[in-house]
Enzyme design. Structure first.
Site, mmCIF file in Angstrom:
data_model
loop_
_atom_site.group_PDB
_atom_site.id
_atom_site.type_symbol
_atom_site.label_atom_id
_atom_site.label_comp_id
_atom_site.label_asym_id
_atom_site.label_seq_id
_atom_site.Cartn_x
_atom_site.Cartn_y
_atom_site.Cartn_z
ATOM 1 N N ARG A 157 0.818 -1.216 0.000
ATOM 2 C CA ARG A 157 0.000 0.000 0.000
ATOM 3 C C ARG A 157 0.849 1.264 0.000
ATOM 4 O O ARG A 157 0.621 2.186 -0.782
ATOM 5 C CB ARG A 157 -0.910 0.016 1.244
ATOM 6 N N ILE A 158 1.831 1.320 0.902
ATOM 7 C CA ILE A 158 2.606 2.551 1.049
ATOM 8 C C ILE A 158 3.497 2.773 -0.167
ATOM 9 O O ILE A 158 3.572 3.890 -0.697
ATOM 10 C CB ILE A 158 3.418 2.518 2.349
ATOM 11 N N ASP A 177 9.701 -5.937 -5.877
ATOM 12 C CA ASP A 177 8.924 -6.680 -4.880
ATOM 13 C C ASP A 177 8.720 -8.089 -5.413
ATOM 14 O O ASP A 177 7.945 -8.303 -6.348
ATOM 15 C CB ASP A 177 7.574 -6.019 -4.619
ATOM 16 N N ALA A 234 10.251 2.543 6.738
ATOM 17 C CA ALA A 234 9.716 1.206 6.977
ATOM 18 C C ALA A 234 10.280 0.627 8.265
ATOM 19 O O ALA A 234 9.748 0.878 9.353
ATOM 20 C CB ALA A 234 10.006 0.307 5.777
ATOM 21 N N ARG A 235 11.365 -0.130 8.177
ATOM 22 C CA ARG A 235 11.932 -0.813 9.335
ATOM 23 C C ARG A 235 13.434 -0.561 9.409
ATOM 24 O O ARG A 235 14.135 -0.606 8.387
ATOM 25 C CB ARG A 235 11.668 -2.321 9.249
ATOM 26 N N ASP A 259 12.755 7.503 9.307
ATOM 27 C CA ASP A 259 11.792 7.732 10.382
ATOM 28 C C ASP A 259 11.987 6.728 11.512
ATOM 29 O O ASP A 259 11.157 6.629 12.407
ATOM 30 C CB ASP A 259 10.355 7.627 9.815
ATOM 31 N N GLU A 264 15.792 2.660 18.422
ATOM 32 C CA GLU A 264 14.492 3.194 18.839
ATOM 33 C C GLU A 264 13.875 2.335 19.946
ATOM 34 O O GLU A 264 13.799 1.119 19.843
ATOM 35 C CB GLU A 264 13.544 3.226 17.637
ATOM 36 N N HIS A 287 9.931 8.456 14.425
ATOM 37 C CA HIS A 287 8.845 7.518 14.126
ATOM 38 C C HIS A 287 7.495 8.250 14.112
ATOM 39 O O HIS A 287 6.528 7.831 14.745
ATOM 40 C CB HIS A 287 8.798 6.382 15.147
ATOM 41 N N LEU A 288 7.446 9.342 13.331
ATOM 42 C CA LEU A 288 6.219 10.136 13.293
ATOM 43 C C LEU A 288 5.556 10.163 11.921
ATOM 44 O O LEU A 288 4.617 10.930 11.702
ATOM 45 C CB LEU A 288 6.479 11.572 13.790
ATOM 46 N N ALA A 290 3.440 8.236 10.613
ATOM 47 C CA ALA A 290 2.011 7.931 10.681
ATOM 48 C C ALA A 290 1.239 8.928 11.530
ATOM 49 O O ALA A 290 0.013 8.828 11.638
ATOM 50 C CB ALA A 290 1.809 6.523 11.249
#
Length: 322
Positions: A157-158, A177, A234-235, A259, A264, A287-288, A290
């Site tokens: 989606r993102i 992907d 993402a991660r 992010d 973290e 991590h902001l 979202a």
């Protein structure tokens, strides 16, 4: 278990109810007791809370078998967000605990933040601001996005929303992907590639894959024939932070914007990417991505609805299979 009239819900998401809707008040009005703790999910901190908890709206910290063992009454972990890589879903299933998440609730917010980070890094916006405040009006030559090749790793989606938002800038876009079939309509808009192709062919690479394996390491970085701008919303474990820090110093990476960092929520030593000598070419937000009003409300609405569904004997809409 606590009484049916006042089931206890643990909330460890920092932004739960912080948008336009007070979901904690809604839970209270529906007969639930809401208790809060930090998103780090520290076992010592949660030791006194978990034994009396029926539902958990979980933040970004880990949910392990050790956490679950402290919560014999727990029936549902509603992950506030989409990522479940830090949740031991198999351990939850073995204990009869349902895990849910909030797919799509914050996708638009994260996609917008990705483009914001990309543009800020591309034009050196934070560094330029710092220089002006110090009285230095000297500049530097940047690049235009329309002249570059952008690689998107992860076409969920993102990733697709990022591609959509990049459309107005008209760069060449490659997408990687392995789970997306070759006849997917997305490849009518972009070029299909592998992760290694992105290293060899792209000026900018933005990461939108699930965590669990490192993609950007010394070998990946060494395959590039040009300096690359990396964006990661993402991660943290998708990149080797030591390798990227070294590549920034050698010029193989010309900017990094993220992010998230590996440290973290862990209280460990600072990331190598936060070294002072890299400050002009590294942008990190806490991590902001979202954290928009719309994204926060969407995650809160979905997490609350699924938590209540499980505790009230209904099927949740967004269960996560072990």
């Amino acid at each position: 278990m606590t009484s049916a009239a006042r089931r206890r819900v643990l909330v460890t998401s920092r932004s739960f109810g912080g948008g336009g809707t007070d979901f904690a008040a809604e839970l209270d009005a529906a007969g639930y007791e809401v208790v809060r703790s930090s998103p780090a999910h520290d076992l010592a901190e949660l030791e006194a809370l978990l034994p009396g908890v029926d539902g958990w709206i979980a933040g970004t910290g880990p949910v392990t078998a050790a956490h679950l063992d402290l919560a014999p009454a727990l029936r549902v972990v509603a992950r506030y967000g989409v990522g479940i890589d830090k949740v031991d879903v198999a351990a939850a299933a073995a204990r009869g605990v349902v895990v849910t998440n909030t797919p799509g609730a914050n996708s638009s917010a994260v996609a917008e933040h990705t483009v914001a980070l990309l543009l800020a890094a591309l034009r050196g916006v934070p560094a330029a601001d710092r220089r002006v405040r110090a009285g230095d009006w000297s500049g530097w030559q940047a690049r235009e996005l329309s002249a570059l090749t952008v690689g998107v790793l992860g076409l969920g989606r993102i990733g697709r929303l990022v591609i959509e938002r990049l459309g107005g800038f008209r760069p060449r876009v490659l997408g990687a992907d392995p789970w997306v079939p070759t006849d997917d309509p997305i490849f009518d808009e972009i070029e299909r590639a592998s992760a290694d192709d992105l290293a060899r062919s792209c000026d900018v690479v933005t990461l939108h894959a699930p965590g669990g394996q490192t993609v950007v390491d010394d070998a990946w970085l060494g395959a590039s024939d040009r300096p690359v701008l990396l964006v990661n919303t993402a991660r943290a474990d998708l990149i080797d932070e030591d390798a990227v820090a070294a590549a920034l110093r050698s010029g193989r990476v010309w900017a990094y914007a993220a992010d998230t960092l590996a440290t973290e929520n862990h209280g460990e030593g600072a990331s190598p990417l936060l070294a002072p000598d890299l400050a002009d070419r590294v942008i990190v937000t806490p991590h902001l991505a979202a954290q928009t009003r719309e994204g926060v409300d969407g995650m809160g609405r979905m997490a609350t609805a699924d938590l209540r569904a499980v505790l009230e004997g209904r099927e949740p809409r967004h269960p996560v299979a072990p």
